[in-house]
Design an enzyme around this catalytic site. Structure first.
Site, mmCIF file in Angstrom:
data_model
loop_
_atom_site.group_PDB
_atom_site.id
_atom_site.type_symbol
_atom_site.label_atom_id
_atom_site.label_comp_id
_atom_site.label_asym_id
_atom_site.label_seq_id
_atom_site.Cartn_x
_atom_site.Cartn_y
_atom_site.Cartn_z
ATOM 1 N N VAL B 16 35.891 33.104 21.245
ATOM 2 C CA VAL B 16 35.187 33.717 22.273
ATOM 3 C C VAL B 16 35.932 35.047 23.020
ATOM 4 C CG1 VAL B 16 33.674 31.516 23.154
ATOM 5 C CG2 VAL B 16 36.035 32.133 24.178
ATOM 6 N N CYS B 17 35.280 35.568 23.590
ATOM 7 C CA CYS B 17 35.776 37.005 24.131
ATOM 8 C C CYS B 17 36.863 36.407 25.238
ATOM 9 C CB CYS B 17 34.905 38.232 24.563
ATOM 10 S SG CYS B 17 33.856 38.500 23.313
ATOM 11 N N PRO B 18 37.879 37.073 25.477
ATOM 12 C CA PRO B 18 38.527 38.199 24.740
ATOM 13 C C PRO B 18 39.382 37.573 23.805
ATOM 14 C CG PRO B 18 39.560 37.879 27.053
ATOM 15 C CD PRO B 18 38.642 36.855 26.728
ATOM 16 N N MET B 19 39.602 36.505 23.708
ATOM 17 C CA MET B 19 40.705 35.935 22.662
ATOM 18 C C MET B 19 40.160 36.303 21.234
ATOM 19 S SD MET B 19 42.809 34.510 24.445
ATOM 20 C CE MET B 19 43.749 33.988 22.912
#
Lengths: 339, 78
Positions: B16-19
């Site tokens: 998922v964002c921001p990973m």
């Protein structure tokens, strides 16, 4: 424009207690349900406050209140639990800390805004606009002739079409919008614009404001190219941000001006008065809407009711008179409420 | 359309964002300027955000290809 104080008829029949409560509300003291206590409402310009200044306010809350702040819906700060007999001293302390009280009642309320000057979605410098609105219109702390209206008058500024500061539900709401162009020579045919665009022709229609079609022969470096349907565009800027090669520049940006919105028991969705207005034009419109409301509004009427009574066509004519014709020509699909 | 030689691939399906952006950035940091990374991203927020952030960091997006429920993004390290 000169801010003339206009005295709206105050009913003589009000009993002294009602009058006293009204005066207190006017000044920003909100009576608590716990009789002897009041909450002090403080205006925070643009919802931004320096930590050091907040520390000064904290001292006031500790000395005169319960040591707690309450954050209001319009980004103000209230200090609740101030005893009636301490109101004067607490007010002085608030003012010495560099703040002003935000009056309630029939007047301009604190201008409300989003984080648009730091948010990646924003099309405008929200803080600059909200500070200017506050400077021009927020006057409830002034002892002499704060501008009284038939009822409350709320304004908000929001950076983009997502509308975090809910411009549709204020007497005047400004929204930053941006309109895309296309520099096809930069396009890599990635279809991200079509992918991110959420503005569909209808709920069942799969085609949005950006659609991919087979590329023209002269655009031989791509298989597919985007075509734009301006009538579907609400100016949100999603495509501009998504485009990985800057092939979609902003060709026009400005303010969508909503008027006559409100919440409360009978919410009303603001009318769009102008689209892609400059900041200067938005202020002219705001001035005229305020004049109109003061002139035509009957005591207790919100702007939405006055517009309903007078008719939007007439309001539009009066407010837009002499301004650029394009301002009033907006996407016929706006405003749109999805059900 | 020209064929692009891919130097490295990362699969960020389910990230998922921001990973997903952080992992892409880290992968690019280990690469040389001009080398090409292929990143596989989910539809929705990841594909909306990651290419834009890469562009802002000065990398060049060469191609975005739609797969079933994902996108393959080719990035040239800037």
């Amino acid at each position: 424009m000169a801010e003339e104080g206009i005295i709206v008829d105050v009913t003589e029949a009000e009993n002294p207690t009602t009058q006293a409560v009204r005066r207190l509300k006017d000044s920003g003291y909100i009576k608590q349900r716990q009789g002897a206590y009041h909450s002090l409402r403080i205006r925070i310009r643009g919802g931004r406050v320096k930590a050091d200044e907040l520390a000064k306010l904290a001292k006031v809350a500790n000395q005169y209140g319960s040591g707690e702040f309450h954050f209001t819906m319009r980004k103000g700060i209230e200090i609740p639990w101030v005893k009636f007999e301490d109101l004067e001293a607490a007010t002085k302390a608030v003012e010495e800390a560099g703040f002003v009280l935000a009056g309630c009642g029939p007047r301009t309320r604190a201008v409300f805004n989003c984080m648009g000057s730091v948010c990646p979605y924003s099309a405008i410098d929200v803080f600059a606009i909200v500070d200017e609105m506050d400077r021009r219109y927020f006057d409830s702390h002034l002892e002499q002739n704060p501008r009284r209206f038939p009822h409350k008058f709320k304004m908000s500024v929001t950076g983009c079409a997502i509308g975090c500061a809910k411009p549709q539900f204020n007497e005047v709401g400004l929204m930053g919008v941006t309109f895309p162009g296309l520099e096809i020579e930069k396009c890599i045919g990635c279809r991200l614009c079509a992918e991110v665009c959420q503005e569909f022709g209808s709920i069942d229609d799969a085609s949005s404001a950006w659609e991919m079609v087979p590329a023209k022969p002269e655009h031989d470096w791509i298989r597919e190219e985007p075509v734009f349907a301006p009538d579907l565009c609400i100016g949100c800027g999603d495509c501009l941000r998504a485009c990985p090669t800057d092939a979609i520049p902003s060709v026009r940006s400005g303010l969508r001006v909503f008027i006559g919105g409100k919440f409360g028991r009978h919410p009303s969705y603001g009318h769009i008065m102008a689209d892609y207005a400059t900041v200067e034009e938005a202020f002219i419109i705001t001035d005229r809407v305020r004049e109109f409301y003061q002139k035509e509004g009957k005591r207790g009427e919100r702007l939405s009711q006055v517009i309903e009574r007078v008719g939007m066509e007439e309001v539009r004519e009066r407010v837009l008179q002499g301004l650029r014709k394009e301002l009033g020509e907006m996407n016929p699909r706006l405003p749109r409420v999805r059900v | 359309m020209q064929e692009v030689a891919i130097d490295r691939k990362i699969d960020l399906r389910g990230t998922v964002c921001p990973m997903n952006f952080v992992k892409t950035k880290l992968a690019l940091e280990e690469m040389e300027t001009g080398e090409v990374l292929e990143v596989v991203l989910d539809t929705g927020e990841p594909i909306r955000n990651v290419p834009r952030s890469l562009k802002e960091e000065g990398h060049k997006i060469l191609r975005v290809t739609r797969l079933e429920d994902t996108f393959a993004v080719l990035v040239e390290k800037g």
